[in-house]
Design an enzyme around this catalytic site. Structure first.
Site, PDB file in Angstrom:
ATOM      1  CG  HIS A 188      -2.228  -0.828   0.324  1.00 27.56           C
ATOM      2  ND1 HIS A 188      -2.128  -2.380   0.629  1.00 27.56           N
ATOM      3  CD2 HIS A 188      -3.215  -0.661  -0.223  1.00 27.56           C
ATOM      4  CE1 HIS A 188      -3.251  -2.771  -0.005  1.00 27.56           C
ATOM      5  NE2 HIS A 188      -3.799  -1.752  -0.670  1.00 27.56           N
ATOM      6  CD  GLU A 416      -8.746  -9.507  -4.768  1.00 28.59           C
ATOM      7  OE1 GLU A 416      -7.685  -8.552  -5.325  1.00 28.59           O
ATOM      8  OE2 GLU A 416      -9.645  -9.320  -4.355  1.00 28.59           O
ATOM      9  CG  ASP A 440      -4.601  -9.300  -3.128  1.00 29.28           C
ATOM     10  OD1 ASP A 440      -3.675  -9.635  -2.071  1.00 29.28           O
ATOM     11  OD2 ASP A 440      -5.419  -8.521  -2.915  1.00 29.28           O
ATOM     12  CB  CYS A 487      -8.486  -2.482 -11.186  1.00 24.64           C
ATOM     13  SG  CYS A 487      -9.286  -3.911  -9.971  1.00 24.64           S
TER      14      CYS A 487
HETATM   15  C1  PEP Z   1      -5.414  -6.180  -6.235  1.00 21.53           C
HETATM   16  O1  PEP Z   1      -5.251  -7.095  -5.369  1.00 21.53           O
HETATM   17  O2  PEP Z   1      -4.661  -6.068  -7.371  1.00 21.53           O
HETATM   18  C2  PEP Z   1      -6.253  -4.992  -5.980  1.00 21.53           C
HETATM   19  C3  PEP Z   1      -6.534  -4.208  -7.085  1.00 21.53           C
HETATM   20  O3  PEP Z   1      -6.748  -4.853  -4.725  1.00 21.53           O
HETATM   21  P1  PEP Z   1      -6.008  -4.309  -3.494  1.00 21.53           P
HETATM   22  O4  PEP Z   1      -4.660  -4.045  -4.002  1.00 21.53           O
HETATM   23  O5  PEP Z   1      -6.684  -3.167  -2.951  1.00 21.53           O
HETATM   24  O6  PEP Z   1      -5.775  -5.407  -2.767  1.00 21.53           O
HETATM   25 MG    MG Z   2      -6.706  -7.403  -3.996  1.00 21.91          MG
END
Ligand code: PEP
Ligand code: MG
Length: 562
Positions: A188, A416, A440, A487
């Protein structure tokens, strides 16, 4: 690696330059029983000087900030100079206790008094702890905790890792770049750096040893971190960055390959603050609205009204466009206090997360879906809702039902988890659309925790195993007549974006700042070239070989310095 060059993983492109500031969150408690060398008066004076310095710093900060902050900081400065506190310190030092430990214990006494003295004073405990930490850090020659107040110029923030809460308080205009020792490309820290538009390098060994104040040049594309560079080198890097921005800005309009195959380019948003950059970058809608980002610091579930207001702000900004909202993805790297896992978890990434959490808290899901349905009423945004972390057909069907009950006709799931990609055809039968989460998907395909900087080498979405899973999901969606967006952070890599288009992904969603680079890369290659790049990447036997093979099929990337 020479001492003036460090290397990590570039996760947010661009060049940043400024003095290093090391972010320290906690100052360790000076060890119990630590004693001074014998000269009690000299030690007492040392403690006194440290407290005076802390008070002077706080007052100076208050004067610079003005307004209410001046009064708050002046009150804090007074606490540091409290004669009662000084006499407790003197008494302890007289008994042989070292200055840092004496300061720590003296504050401890005041802390207990304040904590028991009713709401208003109890609220000052945090201020007291802050002064204590500053005084102890000063005495021990450690960096001061927290972000630099009113920096005279943008600085490079260096940290072991950044929590979402740290980056949330940052003023992006004051930060030239981030460099973290830990954190992978899908952590993050990386996601937030991209959404703030701050160049960032993660997984950079040796970063926390950079002496504070050292001037640092950061390349958020290549991951290079240069300490004390020559002026010409800085000027060259900054010029190249500006030239590239200018070149990319000439490519505008909806996302499409050179031969006109549309690949809508959407933005990932975490809340109302991300709307303006997304619109400015020409996002054709929102492909991932991470609703949990709105409530990361909450102890109680957000009210229905709060949710409705936050959702409506995004829907209204994107009237007429697609807005894909993801319901709260709580757990693992994004814990929400009001949705705790029902039992302690040895491995949260493989525990209760995303849609699994809602099986324990169905009322929270029902309230969120209801707030979304009401917020969507009266706006012309095309609202679609999706569930995170779906592993099975049962979960997908359960979510589809919940959305239907709430009056949300367009619902989908994130792909994912490898099981969902492998059996995408079964899942497509019970859901409306897919959105692939490569962050993920990569973590789970390679069993490499996305928060672990040491595993950054494995967290590579170029790995052919990840590309195979993307290909499976995209072709299952196409066969079922469903859309398959993507995404994850990998969409922001211009070469990978072309590969995903070649694999049959139907739209790409990313941090707004990445849109110009991806738009330009697609616009310069035909769909056929993208397909060839995808086939070459899948035929490779490693992430590095896949990247090289794909790039060889996408010659305009080098011309665009992408
Ligand atoms: C992902 O896992 O690619 C995703 C877009 O969700 P996050 O990064 O919020 O887990
Ligand atoms: Mg994710």
């Amino acid at each position: 690696m020479s001492a003036d060059r460090l290397a990590g993983v570039g996760v947010s492109p661009g060049a940043g330059y400024g003095p290093a500031h090391r972010l320290v969150r906690e100052i360790p408690e000076p060890p119990r029983g630590s004693r001074h060398g014998g000269d009690a008066e000299a030690e007492r004076r040392r403690a006194e000087r440290a407290l005076e310095q802390v008070a002077a710093d706080l007052s100076a900060r208050g004067d610079r900030a003005g307004g209410e902050a001046r009064d708050v900081l002046a009150a804090q400065a007074m606490m540091a100079l409290d004669p009662g506190l000084a006499s407790v310190v003197a008494e302890l030092v007289g008994q042989g206790v070292s200055a840092p430990r004496a300061v720590f214990e003296a504050f401890g006494k005041y802390r207990d008094l304040l904590a028991g003295a009713g709401d208003y004073l109890a609220g000052r405990v945090a201020d007291l702890d802050d002064i204590r930490d500053r005084a102890v850090a000063t005495l021990e020659g450690l960096p001061l905790p927290g972000l630099p107040p009113d920096p005279p110029e943008p600085y490079v923030l260096v940290a072991r890792d950044l929590a979402p809460a740290d980056t949330a308080l940052l003023d992006p205009a004051a930060v030239a770049a981030f460099v973290t020792e830990e954190g992978g490309p899908t952590s993050h820290t990386a996601i937030l750096a991209r959404s703030l538009g701050v160049p960032a390098v993660v997984g950079c060994a040796g970063a926390t040893a950079i002496p504070p104040g050292t001037r640092v040049l950061v390349d958020g594309s290549t991951g290079a971190v240069r300490l004390s560079p020559a002026e010409e080198e800085v000027a060259r890097a900054m010029r190249a960055d500006a030239d590239q921005d200018a070149l990319l800005a000439t490519v505008t309009g909806p996302g499409a390959t050179a031969d006109g195959h549309a690949v809508p380019l959407l933005a990932n948003v975490g809340g109302p603050a991300d709307i303006a950059p997304a619109l400015a970058a020409g996002a054709e809608g929102v492909g991932l609205f991470r609703t949990e980002f709105l409530f990361l610091d909450r102890e109680d579930p957000p009210t229905w009204e709060e949710q409705q207001d936050a959702y409506r702000a995004v829907f209204e900004a994107f009237s007429g466009s697609r807005v894909v909202v993801r319901v709260l993805d709580a757990g693992a790297d994004k814990p929400l206090d009001f949705l705790p896992p029902p039992a302690p978890e040895p491995n949260p990434a493989l525990g209760e997360r995303g849609v699994r959490m809602f099986r324990h808290y169905p009322d929270v899901l029902a309230a969120q879906l209801d707030a979304l349905a009401r917020a969507a009423e009266g706006t012309s945004a095309r609202v679609q809702v999706m569930a995170p972390m779906v592993a099975t057909v049962e979960e997908a069907a359960w979510f589809t039902d919940a959305c239907r009950t709430a009056g949300l006709p367009s619902s989908g799931v994130m792909i994912e988890i490898p099981a969902a990609a492998l059996r995408a055809a079964d899942i497509a039968a019970v859901t409306g659309f897919f959105s692939i989460g490569t962050n993920d998907l990569t973590q789970y395909a390679l069993a490499a925790d996305r928060e672990a900087g040491a595993l950054a080498g494995l967290q590579d979405p170029w790995h052919p195993a990840v590309l195979d899973l993307v290909a499976l999901a995209a072709s299952a969606a196409a066969a079922a007549g469903r859309e398959c967006g993507l995404c994850g952070e990998a969409a922001a890599d211009p070469a990978l974006a072309c590969v995903f288009a070649g694999l049959g992904v139907t739209s790409l969603s990313m941090a707004a700042l990445a849109l110009p680079r991806v738009r330009a890369a697609l616009a310069r290659h035909t769909l056929d070239a993208c397909r060839r790049a995808a086939a070459a990447a899948r035929a490779a036997n490693s992430a590095a070989a896949a990247r090289a093979a794909a790039r060889a099929e996408l010659p305009a990337l080098a011309e665009l310095s992408l």
